[in-house]
Motif scaffolding. Sequence first.
Motif, PDB file in Angstrom:
ATOM      1  N   ILE A  55       0.839  -1.202   0.000  1.00 58.73           N
ATOM      2  CA  ILE A  55       0.000   0.000   0.000  1.00 58.73           C
ATOM      3  C   ILE A  55       0.871   1.248   0.000  1.00 58.73           C
ATOM      4  CG2 ILE A  55      -1.607   1.339   1.414  1.00 58.73           C
ATOM      5  CD1 ILE A  55      -2.927  -1.314   2.180  1.00 58.73           C
ATOM      6  N   ALA A  56       1.936   1.251   0.801  1.00 59.12           N
ATOM      7  CA  ALA A  56       2.832   2.409   0.826  1.00 59.12           C
ATOM      8  C   ALA A  56       3.488   2.613  -0.536  1.00 59.12           C
ATOM      9  CB  ALA A  56       3.896   2.212   1.902  1.00 59.12           C
ATOM     10  N   ALA A  57       3.869   1.536  -1.209  1.00 60.14           N
ATOM     11  CA  ALA A  57       4.474   1.666  -2.538  1.00 60.14           C
ATOM     12  C   ALA A  57       3.465   2.199  -3.542  1.00 60.14           C
ATOM     13  CB  ALA A  57       5.018   0.319  -2.995  1.00 60.14           C
ATOM     14  N   MET A  58       2.217   1.740  -3.455  1.00 63.43           N
ATOM     15  CA  MET A  58       1.183   2.238  -4.364  1.00 63.43           C
ATOM     16  C   MET A  58       0.913   3.713  -4.124  1.00 63.43           C
ATOM     17  SD  MET A  58      -1.341  -1.079  -4.260  1.00 63.43           S
ATOM     18  CE  MET A  58      -2.739  -0.242  -4.933  1.00 63.43           C
ATOM     19  N   ARG A  59       0.877   4.119  -2.877  1.00 61.38           N
ATOM     20  CA  ARG A  59       0.646   5.539  -2.574  1.00 61.38           C
ATOM     21  C   ARG A  59       1.814   6.395  -3.042  1.00 61.38           C
ATOM     22  NH1 ARG A  59      -2.142   5.381   3.408  1.00 61.38           N
ATOM     23  NH2 ARG A  59      -4.167   4.673   2.664  1.00 61.38           N
ATOM     24  N   ALA A  60       3.027   5.893  -2.850  1.00 56.04           N
ATOM     25  CA  ALA A  60       4.195   6.649  -3.315  1.00 56.04           C
ATOM     26  C   ALA A  60       4.174   6.789  -4.827  1.00 56.04           C
ATOM     27  CB  ALA A  60       5.482   5.955  -2.860  1.00 56.04           C
ATOM     28  N   ALA A  61       3.778   5.735  -5.531  1.00 51.33           N
ATOM     29  CA  ALA A  61       3.691   5.808  -6.989  1.00 51.33           C
ATOM     30  C   ALA A  61       2.603   6.791  -7.411  1.00 51.33           C
ATOM     31  CB  ALA A  61       3.408   4.430  -7.564  1.00 51.33           C
ATOM     32  N   ALA A  62       1.501   6.807  -6.685  1.00 49.60           N
ATOM     33  CA  ALA A  62       0.419   7.735  -7.010  1.00 49.60           C
ATOM     34  C   ALA A  62       0.850   9.173  -6.781  1.00 49.60           C
ATOM     35  CB  ALA A  62      -0.812   7.409  -6.185  1.00 49.60           C
TER      36      ALA A  62
END
Length: 115
Positions: A55-62
């Motif tokens: 989830i943290a990686a997805m948020r960082a990518a977003a």
Amino acid sequence: MEDYRQVFNLRETDYESACKASAAHWSALWWAVIALGVVVFCLGFVVLVNRDRRIAAMRAAAVRTAAPQAPAAQAQGVAAELAHLAQLRDQGVVTQDEFEQQKAKLLGGWRAWFE
């Protein structure tokens, strides 16, 4: 002190030996249950940690995709970027607070062109 069986030369009854065997079996069963519980707990912990990392990686990518662009590209893509951020917010990848922050950045840059 010596055991009373040795003193009086008595042998263990069938009931006593059955009780000892039963207690040994129950003890082994409880240790197995405890070990299984520890394994399940550890696996659950690993799954939750990996979920949080994803989830943290997805948020960082977003957030990286929502970073300010060059002025010419920003003037053309603000509406598209806001739509993309709204989609990410609806999917739960970006929180409402993060959406509002990125929206303020995008609209702040857009308003600067007309001031």
